[in-house]
Write an enzyme that holds these catalytic residues in place. Structure first.
Site, PDB file in Angstrom:
ATOM      1  N   LYS A 151       7.953  -0.120   6.302  1.00  0.00           N
ATOM      2  CA  LYS A 151       7.174   1.024   6.168  1.00  0.00           C
ATOM      3  C   LYS A 151       8.436   2.352   5.972  1.00  0.00           C
ATOM      4  O   LYS A 151       9.091   2.198   6.777  1.00  0.00           O
ATOM      5  CB  LYS A 151       6.233   1.479   7.402  1.00  0.00           C
ATOM      6  CG  LYS A 151       5.123   0.860   7.549  1.00  0.00           C
ATOM      7  CD  LYS A 151       4.141   1.368   8.617  1.00  0.00           C
ATOM      8  CE  LYS A 151       2.844   0.795   8.654  1.00  0.00           C
ATOM      9  NZ  LYS A 151       1.905   1.363   9.678  1.00  0.00           N
ATOM     10  N   VAL A 200       4.144   0.955   2.132  1.00  0.00           N
ATOM     11  CA  VAL A 200       4.477  -0.297   2.880  1.00  0.00           C
ATOM     12  C   VAL A 200       4.631  -1.318   1.853  1.00  0.00           C
ATOM     13  O   VAL A 200       4.066  -1.508   0.686  1.00  0.00           O
ATOM     14  CB  VAL A 200       3.112  -0.730   3.349  1.00  0.00           C
ATOM     15  CG1 VAL A 200       3.248  -1.792   4.306  1.00  0.00           C
ATOM     16  CG2 VAL A 200       2.731   0.661   4.289  1.00  0.00           C
ATOM     17  N   ASP A 222      -8.354   7.545  13.123  1.00  0.00           N
ATOM     18  CA  ASP A 222      -8.231   7.124  11.534  1.00  0.00           C
ATOM     19  C   ASP A 222      -8.938   5.638  11.858  1.00  0.00           C
ATOM     20  O   ASP A 222      -7.980   4.727  12.052  1.00  0.00           O
ATOM     21  CB  ASP A 222      -7.549   7.195  10.619  1.00  0.00           C
ATOM     22  CG  ASP A 222      -7.793   6.755   9.368  1.00  0.00           C
ATOM     23  OD1 ASP A 222      -8.762   6.110   9.110  1.00  0.00           O
ATOM     24  OD2 ASP A 222      -7.046   6.854   8.146  1.00  0.00           O
ATOM     25  N   GLY A 232       0.811  -1.241   0.021  1.00  0.00           N
ATOM     26  CA  GLY A 232       0.114  -0.018  -0.014  1.00  0.00           C
ATOM     27  C   GLY A 232       0.715   1.264   0.086  1.00  0.00           C
ATOM     28  O   GLY A 232       2.064   1.205   0.267  1.00  0.00           O
ATOM     29  N   SER A 233       0.287   2.429  -0.606  1.00  0.00           N
ATOM     30  CA  SER A 233       0.902   3.606  -0.304  1.00  0.00           C
ATOM     31  C   SER A 233      -0.106   4.611  -0.072  1.00  0.00           C
ATOM     32  O   SER A 233      -1.212   4.604  -0.483  1.00  0.00           O
ATOM     33  CB  SER A 233       1.791   3.925  -1.877  1.00  0.00           C
ATOM     34  OG  SER A 233       0.639   4.042  -2.647  1.00  0.00           O
ATOM     35  N   GLY A 234       0.340   5.684   0.600  1.00  0.00           N
ATOM     36  CA  GLY A 234      -0.350   6.745   0.967  1.00  0.00           C
ATOM     37  C   GLY A 234      -0.052   8.091   0.883  1.00  0.00           C
ATOM     38  O   GLY A 234       1.073   8.287   0.218  1.00  0.00           O
ATOM     39  N   LYS A 252       3.509   7.410   3.494  1.00  0.00           N
ATOM     40  CA  LYS A 252       4.216   6.239   3.748  1.00  0.00           C
ATOM     41  C   LYS A 252       3.788   5.312   2.673  1.00  0.00           C
ATOM     42  O   LYS A 252       2.844   5.387   1.917  1.00  0.00           O
ATOM     43  CB  LYS A 252       3.790   5.425   5.170  1.00  0.00           C
ATOM     44  CG  LYS A 252       4.103   6.203   6.102  1.00  0.00           C
ATOM     45  CD  LYS A 252       3.523   5.548   7.570  1.00  0.00           C
ATOM     46  CE  LYS A 252       1.988   5.818   7.512  1.00  0.00           C
ATOM     47  NZ  LYS A 252       1.515   5.312   8.854  1.00  0.00           N
TER      48      LYS A 252
END
Length: 572
Positions: free
Chosen positions: A234, A220, A349, A213-215, A218
């Site tokens: 991370k 991952v 969150d 995942g990416s945001g 960060k």
């Protein structure tokens, strides 16, 4: 010249709004960990390269011969997680005293020194603000709700806790004159005995497997270490929105990387302080630059145990027992967070994408948006929880705190993102009234976390013991002939839902009597087999069939065939 006020500049670098109310609907599918991979498929090469650059080199010795040496050198300088953070913070404080050399590589357009100084000041301000968020978490015995003073002072004139208020005031006003004796005490205290399981040297010869995942902040990545062990890494998302906006506003990639990495540093501290079976395990970290070796670019990598992203659509199709486990794990986590070593902790969150499963157990994997701060108040109106369709108000205590607000925020978020979708559907008939009680008490915030946990544990005891099946007629099992130590072959399987197998009807049962009751309720069923496999509650997996060709020896199984209806024998 553009405006360079710290507030305006940081709006561009603001991390995803954790306190904003997330959208409603079936959770976890609109924004899952896999979605960024589809949107950023063209960036995959860059992101994988980012993993290889974690520790000043590639993932393998064959591509970067110097990697092993640099990483092993870095390992000699590796400290305890919190000790490294303390060193980084002390170093930051020393450099924040007006030294310009830290930003010597920042790009300044047109030689505008006035704008450069303003940008530098704004970035320093933000670095200081992020540092202040971490400092209280490093204090031994820190609790946000700890207001017991030696002199009997229960608070200041505003009704806020005395010691806590004075400490925060001290941290916020002494910009670069921190108590170094306190830092030394932390660095040499109990935390020093808590050595990392893994460090930079553990990443030698690692192989990147996939991007989990990416945001905004960060990235991952799943990697396999040299020994084949899978872990999750991370690190700062170099192409994330936070990094891009920060560089655009401040023009200092290295300074921005450190600013954005404070979320990772905070998460390291929280993972150390909030150790629990339902919190992802911190296996170690690798910090480059100051204190970590391998260059001075401020890269930080967090090493975590590997989990599977929680997929709500898949979970909705799972047996009720598995869905109940997710809800139970969540309640146990909330119970811990309500009275953690940091005090009452709120998850700002709370959506399913913040969780993973490890061997079926739910674990919180994102802690950077966790808050241990209780809300101060003067009146009850200051203690309002606002959700899209509901508002709740708690009482303002005599000491000026909205006591229980964090706990109630967690409970209601668990209700609207998890319980609503996972708990009522397909619940065993004997538990319908108990599940309804949980839904009402959590949806209306009528129960605290202790009462909620007690209700869940009560259901678990009943489910494991089979007490909810007392109403089943004992004679029902007499309708079946049993063949112990046998299994079946050539099964004529049929499908049921929800099932542990997509190819047939496999359900968990407490006993042969419950399995017989289920078989009688299925028109296709003429026999069932109790296998040797069990679920997490200890219940047995039973396979239901409309026929089979022949029996085969199996010391772990028992076959039950209806006496009134001979089994359909299909051609072998």
């Amino acid at each position: 010249m553009r405006s360079t006020s710290p507030a305006r500049l940081w709006r561009g670098c603001k991390v995803t709004g954790a306190q904003d109310t997330p959208p409603e609907g079936v959770p976890g599918e609109v924004e899952t960990r896999s979605r960024p991979l589809v949107q950023q498929n063209s960036k995959r090469s860059f992101q994988l390269e980012a993993v290889r650059l974690v520790s000043s080199g590639g993932a393998t010795k064959s591509t970067m011969p110097a990697t092993g040496n640099s990483l092993r050198a870095a390992a000699l300088l590796a400290f305890v997680v919190l000790s490294i953070l303390v060193s980084l913070l002390i170093s930051s404080v020393q450099q924040f005293g007006g030294t310009v050399s830290y930003f010597s590589n920042a790009t300044v357009g047109g030689g505008d020194e006035e704008e450069f100084a303003s940008l530098r000041g704004a970035l320093i301000y933000q670095l200081n603000e992020r540092r202040k968020e971490i400092i209280p978490l490093l204090l031994p015995g820190y609790r946000d709700d700890d207001d017991d003073d030696d002199d009997g002072d229960d608070g200041d004139e505003n009704g806020l806790p005395g010691d806590r208020t004075r400490f925060l005031h001290d941290v916020q006003t002494r910009d670069s004159t921190l108590d170094y004796s306190l830092w030394n005490e932390i660095a040499r205290g109990s935390r020093k005995a808590q050595m990392d399981e893994m460090d930079c040297d553990s990443l030698v010869d690692m192989q990147a497997v996939e991007i989990l995942g990416s945001g905004y902040t960060k990235l991952v990545v799943k990697v396999n270490l040299a020994g084949g062990q899978p872990v999750a890494l991370k690190l700062v998302n170099e192409q994330g929105i936070d990094m891009g906006k920060c560089v655009e506003d401040f023009g200092d990639p290295r300074g921005c990387r450190e600013l954005v990495s404070y979320k990772l540093k905070k998460e390291i501290v929280l993972l150390q302080r909030l150790q629990h079976p339902n919190v992802i395990k911190l296996k170690g970290h690798c910090a480059e630059g100051r204190g970590g070796g391998g260059g001075d670019d401020g890269r930080v990598t967090v090493i975590l145990e590997q989990g599977n992203p929680l997929q709500m659509i898949q979970l909705l199709q799972s047996p009720w027992e598995d869905r109940f486990r997710v809800c139970l794990d969540l309640v146990r986590l909330m119970h811990f967070l309500s009275d953690s070593p940091l005090g009452s902790v709120a998850l700002l969150d709370f959506q399913p994408r913040q969780f993973v499963t490890v061997s079926g157990q739910l674990k919180l994997t994102d802690l950077d948006d966790a808050s241990a701060a209780e809300t101060s108040c003067r009146t009850d109106a200051d203690c309002t929880l606002q959700f899209p369709h509901r508002n709740f108000t708690v009482l303002c205590s005599a000491r000026g705190m909205c006591e229980g607000l964090n706990e109630k925020r967690n409970i209601y978020n668990a209700y609207r993102y998890f319980f609503t979708y996972l708990l009522p559907h397909q619940a065993p008939p004997g538990f319908t009234h108990l599940v309804d009680h949980i839904m009402n008490s959590t949806g209306e915030l009528k129960a605290d976390i202790n009462q909620t946990l007690e209700a869940f544990e009560h259901i678990l005891v009943l489910y494991k013991s089979g007490l909810h099946l007392d109403n089943l007629p004992p004679s029902i099992i007499g309708e079946y002939a049993v063949m112990r130590g046998m299994g079946t072959s050539g099964n004529a399987a049929y499908r049921c839902w929800p099932s542990y197998s997509q190819q047939g009807c496999v359900l968990s049962v407490h006993s042969a009597r419950e399995a017989a009751f289920i078989c009688n309720s299925h028109s296709q069923c003429s026999s069932f087999t109790l296998t040797g496999r069990k679920t997490w509650t200890g219940r047995v997996l039973a396979s239901f069939n409309s026929g089979f060709s022949h029996l085969v020896p199996d010391g772990t199984s028992e076959v039950y065939v209806k006496k009134a209806k001979a089994p359909e024998v299909t051609a072998a």
